[in-house]
Design a protein around this motif. Structure first.
Motif, PDB file in Angstrom:
ATOM      1  N   ASP A  94      -6.481   1.008  -4.219  1.00 18.76           N
ATOM      2  CA  ASP A  94      -6.725   2.448  -4.163  1.00 18.76           C
ATOM      3  C   ASP A  94      -5.462   3.242  -4.496  1.00 18.76           C
ATOM      4  O   ASP A  94      -5.548   4.406  -4.905  1.00 18.76           O
ATOM      5  CB  ASP A  94      -7.200   2.853  -2.761  1.00 18.76           C
ATOM      6  CG  ASP A  94      -8.448   2.096  -2.326  1.00 18.76           C
ATOM      7  OD1 ASP A  94      -9.045   1.423  -3.176  1.00 18.76           O
ATOM      8  OD2 ASP A  94      -8.805   2.175  -1.146  1.00 18.76           O
ATOM      9  N   ASN A  95      -4.298   2.633  -4.303  1.00 19.02           N
ATOM     10  CA  ASN A  95      -3.033   3.329  -4.558  1.00 19.02           C
ATOM     11  C   ASN A  95      -2.530   3.139  -5.980  1.00 19.02           C
ATOM     12  O   ASN A  95      -1.411   3.511  -6.298  1.00 19.02           O
ATOM     13  CB  ASN A  95      -1.959   2.856  -3.565  1.00 19.02           C
ATOM     14  CG  ASN A  95      -1.779   1.350  -3.572  1.00 19.02           C
ATOM     15  OD1 ASN A  95      -2.733   0.604  -3.685  1.00 19.02           O
ATOM     16  ND2 ASN A  95      -0.546   0.903  -3.428  1.00 19.02           N
ATOM     17  N   SER A 143       0.800  -1.226   0.000  1.00 20.53           N
ATOM     18  CA  SER A 143       0.000   0.000   0.000  1.00 20.53           C
ATOM     19  C   SER A 143       0.835   1.279   0.000  1.00 20.53           C
ATOM     20  O   SER A 143       0.313   2.353  -0.287  1.00 20.53           O
ATOM     21  CB  SER A 143      -0.941   0.020   1.217  1.00 20.53           C
ATOM     22  OG  SER A 143      -0.206  -0.116   2.416  1.00 20.53           O
ATOM     23  N   GLY A 187      -7.127  -4.288  -1.912  1.00 24.05           N
ATOM     24  CA  GLY A 187      -7.374  -2.912  -2.333  1.00 24.05           C
ATOM     25  C   GLY A 187      -6.339  -2.404  -3.317  1.00 24.05           C
ATOM     26  O   GLY A 187      -5.143  -2.660  -3.173  1.00 24.05           O
ATOM     27  N   ARG A 225     -14.420  -1.549   3.862  1.00 17.91           N
ATOM     28  CA  ARG A 225     -13.854  -0.327   3.302  1.00 17.91           C
ATOM     29  C   ARG A 225     -14.476   0.886   3.977  1.00 17.91           C
ATOM     30  O   ARG A 225     -15.688   0.918   4.238  1.00 17.91           O
ATOM     31  CB  ARG A 225     -14.112  -0.232   1.786  1.00 17.91           C
ATOM     32  CG  ARG A 225     -13.125  -1.023   0.930  1.00 17.91           C
ATOM     33  CD  ARG A 225     -11.777  -0.314   0.901  1.00 17.91           C
ATOM     34  NE  ARG A 225     -10.774  -1.044   0.151  1.00 17.91           N
ATOM     35  CZ  ARG A 225      -9.886  -1.879   0.678  1.00 17.91           C
ATOM     36  NH1 ARG A 225      -9.926  -2.137   1.974  1.00 17.91           N
ATOM     37  NH2 ARG A 225      -8.986  -2.475  -0.063  1.00 17.91           N
TER      38      ARG A 225
END
Length: 531
Positions: A79-80, A53, A77, A234
């Motif tokens: 998201d990055n 992350s 995830g 989340r």
């Protein structure tokens, strides 16, 4: 040259060794992801990037990643990662959705126990030398109704564990079939019924525009008085401010949150409230999970870089190693069919129709579609691949349709690609012979049997004597050797085609000489990636 992978976040040494054991060069620099400028300097040297992350994969970074083929995220995830930017540049983005499923599900169950029995507050009180036995009156999980929002990998495990605790489990998931619900032993309900019936609610869905604030102020108001809410999925799925108000009013009896709308969470409306259990995104934080996701991402990236197998990709159809071995020639054929149609079509394409017949109809058609569209769109953009080509086609308004059917002809299987423009349709079909080599078997409805080479020449003409001689003499005088020569005609004296496999490209002067004979309607050089 061996593929080269950069590991820019902390990852298990076991995973790093997997790359080395598979013959992949790997540079393990676990703190590099925090140094954006240095990462920008070196990223152009790598075919793969393995991260957790800390590393932020931005469009700016991807612009520098000229060799990059795959990004592997050890975890769920992404998201990055700028996934759309990666897709446009043809970079596969993989995650590891199964490696921490058990760990995250167990954390949700632990949080449910903690909030049911007020364990954190009782622990703090007892550490302070108090003995407040009457203050911490809890509730049993036995025979309570658990509402599970989202029954994917993690949600399914939570359901199983809750049933083991003899809870009644109801589930809301638009993609959950009745058959799957029965197999899990849960009752499928709509969201409003879940809110009204559940004693505990746990969320296990990704954060999307549809799921954002799925537990809004309005939804929380519909819940059963005394409900307890758990979120280990989340941040952003629950309106934290609205939940705080419901906790203060007593409508919600407790909450347990491992994730927050803004992380790292240094402030939240939930902080400091009684009977609210909070943890710093620990869902995947077990020794086993960290090891599992690291090993999984290393194996997935190695498989792709060495064999073309794609697993758990977010922007491309998955292709197992077994499928890659069987489908390899068919994927190549699909790409060649697209490349032929793309090079033969000068006007804007409005639609592409792909027919799969026989044995190929049972293969991974989504992946085959991507290969065909990649071949087609390379004429427009030489840098496209199976990841980026569908995006380029969509941006140009090209409609793509697929049909599959049982064996209908002499071949065990074949693919037929038809390109539609405002003025015409053009079709080409091909198959893979037992030797594993793709062949063109039909062009414009005319049957042929053409081996595919790197340099080819396509001509159309009336079926009259002397065509072979004209082609042979003109190319021979120019020093262009013909490796393979295929002819086809619709009917005697009708339309005819020739497809020549050449040892080297025919230069423009040779093509002009053929056109100058007046014997050809069309003279078109073609190039194919046969590597």
């Amino acid at each position: 040259m061996a593929p080269r992978v950069l590991v820019s976040d902390k990852l298990s040494e076991t995973a790093v060794q997997i790359f080395r054991d598979r013959g992949i060069e790997v540079d393990y620099m676990p703190d590099l992801g925090k140094d954006k400028d240095r990462l920008l300097e070196v990223i152009g040297d790598y075919d793969g990037l393995a991260i957790r992350s800390a590393t932020k994969v931005t469009e700016k970074l991807l612009e520098r990643a000229s060799r990059l083929k795959v990004i592997g995220r050890a975890g769920i995830g992404v998201d990055n990662i700028d996934v759309p930017a990666a897709s446009r540049r043809g970079v596969i983005v993989m995650n590891t959705p199964f490696g921490n499923a058990v760990t995250t599900a167990e954390h949700a169950i632990a949080m449910m126990f903690a909030v049911a029995r007020q364990l954190p507050e009782a622990s703090v009180s007892t550490h302070q030398g108090k003995w407040e036995k009457n203050r911490f009156m809890g509730v049993e999980l036995f025979n309570k109704t658990l509402g599970v929002i989202g029954v994917g990998n993690i949600g399914s495990i939570v359901c199983d564990r809750a049933l083991g605790l003899h809870m009644k489990v109801i589930a809301y998931d638009p993609y959950l079939s009745e058959e799957r619900a029965q197999k899990l032993g849960v009752t499928k309900v709509d969201l409003d019924e879940l809110l009204a019936r559940a004693d505990f609610i746990t969320l296990h869905v990704p954060l999307t525009e549809k799921t954002r604030n799925i537990l809004s102020a309005e939804a929380i108001a519909k819940t059963k008085k005394g409900v307890r809410i758990i979120n280990c999925a989340r941040g952003g799925l629950v309106d934290e401010a609205a939940l705080a108000e419901a906790l203060k009013s007593g409508h919600v009896a407790g909450a347990a949150f491992d994730v927050f709308e803004k992380e790292p969470a240094t402030d939240s409306p939930l902080f400091g409230l009684p009977n609210v259990v909070v943890t710093p995104h620990l869902g995947a934080s077990t020794t086993e999970a960290q090891e599992n996701v690291a090993i999984q991402v290393a194996e997935q990236m190695s498989d792709y870089l060495l064999t073309g197998a794609v697993q758990n990709a977010l922007n491309m159809p998955s292709v197992t190693a077994e499928e890659a071995a069987v489908m390899g020639p068919w994927l190549k054929l699909a790409q060649h069919l697209g490349a032929f149609a793309g090079q033969m079509t000068q006007e804007p394409i409005t639609a592409v129709n792909i027919l799969y017949d026989g044995v190929v109809a049972g293969m991974n058609l989504e992946a085959l579609n991507c290969a065909a569209i990649a071949g087609l769109m390379k004429v427009v953009n030489p840098d496209v691949n199976m990841v980026s080509a569908p995006i380029v086609a969509r941006e140009r308004g090209i409609r793509i349709s697929t049909t599959h059917q049982e064996k209908s002809g002499a071949f065990e299987g074949y693919i037929k690609l038809t390109v539609v423009t405002d003025g015409r349709e053009r079709s080409i079909a091909g198959t893979v012979f037992s030797d594993g080599k793709p062949r063109f078997i039909q062009i414009k409805g005319i049957n042929i049997d053409a081996e595919i080479g790197a340099h080819m020449l396509y001509t159309t003409n009336e079926d009259v004597p002397g065509i072979i001689g004209t082609l042979g003499q003109t190319l021979g005088e120019a020093g262009v050797n013909i490796a393979n020569f295929t002819l086809g005609r619709a009917a005697p004296g009708g339309d005819a085609i020739a497809l020549l496999y050449l040892d080297k490209p025919a230069d423009p002067a040779v093509l002009d000489a053929l056109r100058a004979t007046g014997r050809f309607h069309q003279v078109q050089p073609l190039e194919f990636d046969v590597a």
